[in-house]
Design a protein around this motif. Structure first.
Motif, PDB file in Angstrom:
ATOM      1  N   TYR A   1      -2.532 -10.673  -8.520  1.00 38.04           N
ATOM      2  CA  TYR A   1      -1.733  -9.515  -8.933  1.00 38.04           C
ATOM      3  C   TYR A   1      -1.924  -9.238 -10.423  1.00 38.04           C
ATOM      4  CZ  TYR A   1       2.415  -6.711  -9.984  1.00 38.04           C
ATOM      5  OH  TYR A   1       3.270  -5.712 -10.419  1.00 38.04           O
ATOM      6  N   PHE A   2      -1.773 -10.250 -11.243  1.00 37.93           N
ATOM      7  CA  PHE A   2      -1.912 -10.046 -12.689  1.00 37.93           C
ATOM      8  C   PHE A   2      -3.368 -10.022 -13.125  1.00 37.93           C
ATOM      9  CE2 PHE A   2       2.498 -11.619 -12.488  1.00 37.93           C
ATOM     10  CZ  PHE A   2       3.125 -10.625 -13.237  1.00 37.93           C
ATOM     11  N   GLY A   3      -4.244 -10.733 -12.398  1.00 34.18           N
ATOM     12  CA  GLY A   3      -5.647 -10.758 -12.787  1.00 34.18           C
ATOM     13  C   GLY A   3      -6.392  -9.480 -12.446  1.00 34.18           C
ATOM     14  N   MET A   4      -6.094  -8.897 -11.273  1.00 31.35           N
ATOM     15  CA  MET A   4      -6.787  -7.669 -10.858  1.00 31.35           C
ATOM     16  C   MET A   4      -6.064  -6.414 -11.307  1.00 31.35           C
ATOM     17  SD  MET A   4      -7.888  -8.712  -6.966  1.00 31.35           S
ATOM     18  CE  MET A   4      -8.871  -7.226  -6.745  1.00 31.35           C
ATOM     19  N   GLY A   5      -4.778  -6.517 -11.618  1.00 33.49           N
ATOM     20  CA  GLY A   5      -3.984  -5.332 -11.897  1.00 33.49           C
ATOM     21  C   GLY A   5      -3.919  -4.930 -13.348  1.00 33.49           C
ATOM     22  N   ARG A   6      -4.436  -5.777 -14.254  1.00 35.66           N
ATOM     23  CA  ARG A   6      -4.370  -5.476 -15.680  1.00 35.66           C
ATOM     24  C   ARG A   6      -5.762  -5.364 -16.272  1.00 35.66           C
ATOM     25  NH1 ARG A   6      -0.773 -10.083 -18.218  1.00 35.66           N
ATOM     26  NH2 ARG A   6      -1.743  -9.175 -20.065  1.00 35.66           N
ATOM     27  N   LYS A   7      -5.990  -4.278 -17.008  1.00 38.00           N
ATOM     28  CA  LYS A   7      -7.301  -4.089 -17.637  1.00 38.00           C
ATOM     29  C   LYS A   7      -7.573  -5.148 -18.696  1.00 38.00           C
ATOM     30  CE  LYS A   7      -7.404   0.947 -17.002  1.00 38.00           C
ATOM     31  NZ  LYS A   7      -7.408   2.269 -17.687  1.00 38.00           N
TER      32      LYS A   7
ATOM     33  N   ALA B   1      -6.594  -8.247 -18.639  1.00 38.97           N
ATOM     34  CA  ALA B   1      -6.478  -9.615 -18.122  1.00 38.97           C
ATOM     35  C   ALA B   1      -7.788 -10.368 -18.298  1.00 38.97           C
ATOM     36  CB  ALA B   1      -6.091  -9.591 -16.655  1.00 38.97           C
ATOM     37  N   GLU B   2      -7.653 -11.658 -18.523  1.00 34.24           N
ATOM     38  CA  GLU B   2      -8.840 -12.496 -18.540  1.00 34.24           C
ATOM     39  C   GLU B   2      -9.428 -12.552 -17.133  1.00 34.24           C
ATOM     40  OE1 GLU B   2      -7.904 -16.295 -20.093  1.00 34.24           O
ATOM     41  OE2 GLU B   2      -7.149 -15.537 -22.007  1.00 34.24           O
ATOM     42  N   ALA B   3     -10.709 -12.809 -17.058  1.00 33.91           N
ATOM     43  CA  ALA B   3     -11.364 -12.862 -15.748  1.00 33.91           C
ATOM     44  C   ALA B   3     -10.643 -13.854 -14.845  1.00 33.91           C
ATOM     45  CB  ALA B   3     -12.827 -13.269 -15.917  1.00 33.91           C
ATOM     46  N   VAL B   4     -10.264 -13.381 -13.664  1.00 35.83           N
ATOM     47  CA  VAL B   4      -9.533 -14.228 -12.734  1.00 35.83           C
ATOM     48  C   VAL B   4     -10.513 -14.932 -11.812  1.00 35.83           C
ATOM     49  CG1 VAL B   4      -9.195 -12.285 -11.149  1.00 35.83           C
ATOM     50  CG2 VAL B   4      -7.733 -14.277 -10.963  1.00 35.83           C
ATOM     51  N   GLU B   5     -10.321 -16.213 -11.634  1.00 38.14           N
ATOM     52  CA  GLU B   5     -11.201 -16.980 -10.761  1.00 38.14           C
ATOM     53  C   GLU B   5     -10.772 -16.766  -9.311  1.00 38.14           C
ATOM     54  OE1 GLU B   5     -11.406 -21.052 -11.847  1.00 38.14           O
ATOM     55  OE2 GLU B   5     -11.958 -20.641 -13.941  1.00 38.14           O
ATOM     56  N   ILE B   6     -11.648 -16.192  -8.526  1.00 36.70           N
ATOM     57  CA  ILE B   6     -11.301 -15.887  -7.128  1.00 36.70           C
ATOM     58  C   ILE B   6     -12.165 -16.651  -6.137  1.00 36.70           C
ATOM     59  CG2 ILE B   6     -10.456 -13.582  -7.730  1.00 36.70           C
ATOM     60  CD1 ILE B   6     -13.066 -12.439  -6.616  1.00 36.70           C
TER      61      ILE B   6
ATOM     62  N   GLY C   1      -5.264   0.538  -6.521  1.00 35.76           N
ATOM     63  CA  GLY C   1      -5.366   0.863  -5.102  1.00 35.76           C
ATOM     64  C   GLY C   1      -5.158  -0.386  -4.266  1.00 35.76           C
ATOM     65  N   GLY C   2      -4.849  -0.197  -3.008  1.00 30.91           N
ATOM     66  CA  GLY C   2      -4.590  -1.321  -2.118  1.00 30.91           C
ATOM     67  C   GLY C   2      -5.805  -2.223  -1.958  1.00 30.91           C
ATOM     68  N   VAL C   3      -5.554  -3.527  -1.843  1.00 32.13           N
ATOM     69  CA  VAL C   3      -6.619  -4.516  -1.684  1.00 32.13           C
ATOM     70  C   VAL C   3      -6.222  -5.454  -0.549  1.00 32.13           C
ATOM     71  CG1 VAL C   3      -7.926  -6.386  -2.762  1.00 32.13           C
ATOM     72  CG2 VAL C   3      -7.157  -4.439  -4.151  1.00 32.13           C
ATOM     73  N   THR C   4      -7.145  -5.681   0.375  1.00 33.98           N
ATOM     74  CA  THR C   4      -6.916  -6.674   1.429  1.00 33.98           C
ATOM     75  C   THR C   4      -8.071  -7.667   1.412  1.00 33.98           C
ATOM     76  OG1 THR C   4      -5.818  -5.005   2.791  1.00 33.98           O
ATOM     77  CG2 THR C   4      -6.467  -7.049   3.880  1.00 33.98           C
ATOM     78  N   LEU C   5      -7.741  -8.933   1.248  1.00 30.78           N
ATOM     79  CA  LEU C   5      -8.753  -9.987   1.241  1.00 30.78           C
ATOM     80  C   LEU C   5      -8.656 -10.801   2.521  1.00 30.78           C
ATOM     81  CD1 LEU C   5      -7.373  -9.899  -1.906  1.00 30.78           C
ATOM     82  CD2 LEU C   5      -9.415 -11.281  -2.272  1.00 30.78           C
ATOM     83  N   GLY C   6      -9.812 -11.308   2.965  1.00 30.76           N
ATOM     84  CA  GLY C   6      -9.836 -12.220   4.093  1.00 30.76           C
ATOM     85  C   GLY C   6     -10.178 -11.604   5.429  1.00 30.76           C
ATOM     86  N   TRP C   7     -10.664 -10.356   5.435  1.00 32.95           N
ATOM     87  CA  TRP C   7     -11.025  -9.703   6.705  1.00 32.95           C
ATOM     88  C   TRP C   7     -12.042 -10.534   7.486  1.00 32.95           C
ATOM     89  CZ3 TRP C   7      -8.304  -5.920   8.673  1.00 32.95           C
ATOM     90  CH2 TRP C   7      -7.674  -4.995   7.859  1.00 32.95           C
TER      91      TRP C   7
END
Length: 527
Positions: free
Chosen positions: A496-502, A504-509, A366-372
């Protein structure tokens, strides 16, 4: 043989354009048809064959009137459609239900089952399909229909893509064995591959689900590229359309594939057909297999080359949804967008509102918007969505280049680039490459080119393109903006690759939001 009709069935309307060999477009007509959505099921999207054909008659009448010609002067008619838009039919080719439109994603579970079984069986065809089977494609939709319509299974003689159904209808074909089948449609969406012997083996399809047993043998017909004739216009439909009976109809294809031809695609080009979704089209002399794309199919775009398809499941649809939620319109929100600077909004938009078509091929996103922030506006989100679609497109182009697809020129075609300069400039800055925009409408021009070939008016696709395709306006990247996007793109790619793949290794955000604020502050300070 100097006048033909090119037909383009889009998601919400059909356009018929009449072209003269020397004068170009003489006139066009458009007619709409409904799209059935269900609020309780956002994956549902269907249309009726009867509505398509009624709209075709009306649009043809309007086109003839706009062109000011007698329809009997038209020497050929060619038709493209959306896809994969699938309808099961009985022995007389009568629909047994509505079309599963391309954007119907109800078959996501079926698609996952096909993908899993294909990898377990090491099925070669799945590699030609990008490695993942999509819920937007034929076998998944047909299996969903078979599972959910048990009372109609015995009546089903075959299933048809929209482009093949409309050609068969206009040619008066009523026997399944006589159906002309589009290599474009069946190659990209049904894993049909001439070099592999056609469809995947029946034992594989039965392993996915016994309901698919024998389905390959039911998808009979004559498989051909669009330089071949599907048939000739039936007298009944000639009368309804106001055309001459017996004129040739070439084998059809998908709208984006023929839009690429209308946009002047040549070897080394990538065409972004940007509309409700984005289809990214390229042609190659070699069948370069690219993981995550929507298929690699010889003859699908240009009869003499291998066609490569990728894309975004939603582009214009996202812009429309943002405007709708703001009780506004895209046109109104777009006023003043030209003054926005790269990264100024502080927002980073992952444009998965209708899932991911390429390269993750995941309809569950689903769509994601960061930084609101409290001061963020709908216009800010629209600009961030334009940036997001550009970032996603760059990911796709880089994937294609990594696997040997040459990208010398990028052409922005489709309806949106014709009326949204901000989008074209943003794409140039994100890609850090010039963007070519046709200086004229190319919708239905690809159809007209294949109609001209069917009528014998041109000897080749290239000869027709040279005569009919408009020249380009070149949008150059702005170096300071390109530099900003050079900083933002790695963040987008990581998310994109960190949140979009089941898997994926934990992405540092943790550093993402501060980075967005810093980039936005610098952009505002440079204003």
């Amino acid at each position: 043989m100097s006048v033909v009709a090119g037909v383009d069935f889009g998601t919400l309307s059909v356009r018929v354009s009449i072209f003269d060999r020397q004068k170009g477009r003489l006139g066009s007509g458009v007619a709409e048809y409904p799209l059935e959505r269900k609020k309780e099921d956002p994956d549902h999207a269907t249309q009726k064959h009867a509505h398509h054909m009624e709209a075709l008659v009306l649009a043809t009448e309007r086109a003839r009137s706009a062109a000011g010609i007698d329809g009997r002067e038209i020497a050929a008619i060619a038709l493209d459609t959306t896809g994969s838009s699938v309808v099961p039919v009985d022995e007389a080719l009568k629909p047994l239900g509505d079309y599963y439109l391309w954007c119907d994603h109800r078959a996501w579970q079926e698609a996952a089952e096909i993908t899993k079984a294909a990898h377990e069986a090491q099925l070669e065809a799945i590699r030609w399909s990008g490695g993942v089977y999509s819920s937007e494609w034929g076998f998944a939709k047909l299996l969903h229909w078979l599972r959910n319509n048990p009372e109609k299974r015995a009546l089903m003689a075959t299933a048809l893509e929209h482009c093949d159904m409309v050609a068969a209808t206009l040619c008066g074909i009523t026997e399944p064995a006589a159906i002309p089948r589009s290599v474009c449609a069946m190659g990209h969406k049904w894993m049909w591959n001439r070099s592999l012997g056609g469809f995947p083996p029946d034992e594989f399809l039965q392993k996915v689900d016994p309901l698919l047993g024998g389905i390959g043998s039911k998808l009979f017909g004559r498989y051909a590229t669009s330089d071949q004739i599907a048939g000739r216009l039936d007298a009944k439909w000639a009368e309804r359309l106001g055309l001459a009976a017996g004129i040739p109809i070439p084998v059809g294809a998908f709208d984006a594939h023929w839009d690429a031809i209308g946009a002047g695609v040549r070897l080394g080009d990538v065409v972004n057909v940007i509309g409700t979704s984005t289809c990214i089209m390229a042609i190659s002399e070699q069948p370069n297999l690219v993981p995550g794309v929507c298929g690699v199919v010889p003859g699908s775009i240009h009869p003499r080359y291998t066609g490569i398809e990728a894309g975004l499941s939603a582009t214009g649809d996202i812009f429309d949804a943002i405007a709708r939620r703001a009780n506004s319109t895209v046109a109104a929100l777009s006023e003043g967008l030209g003054g926005y600077r790269a990264g100024e909004t502080g927002l980073l938009r992952l444009t998965w509102d209708n899932g991911d078509r390429t390269v993750l091929v995941n309809p569950e996103l689903g769509g994601v918007t960061l930084g609101w922030q409290l001061t963020s506006t709908a216009q800010d989100e629209l600009f961030a969505a334009i940036e997001g679609t550009a970032f996603h497109t760059r990911i796709i182009l880089e994937r294609m280049e990594e696997h040997g697809v040459e990208v010398r020129r990028i052409i922005n075609a489709g309806g949106i680039p014709q009326k949204n300069e901000t989008l074209n400039h943003t794409y140039a800055n994100v890609m850090n490459k010039p963007i070519l925009v046709p200086q004229g409408d190319v919708t239905s021009l690809g159809s007209a080119i294949f109609a001209f070939l069917a009528a014998g008016a041109f000897r080749s696709v290239e000869e027709a393109q040279d005569a009919l395709c408009p020249s380009y306006k070149t949008v150059q990247p702005d170096p300071p903006s390109a530099a900003v996007y050079g900083n933002l793109f790695p963040i987008f790619r990581r998310l994109y690759f960190g949140m979009g793949r089941k898997d994926a290794e934990a992405v540092e955000i943790g550093g993402v939001l501060p980075a967005l604020r810093c980039i936005a502050a610098r952009a505002r300070g440079a204003a």
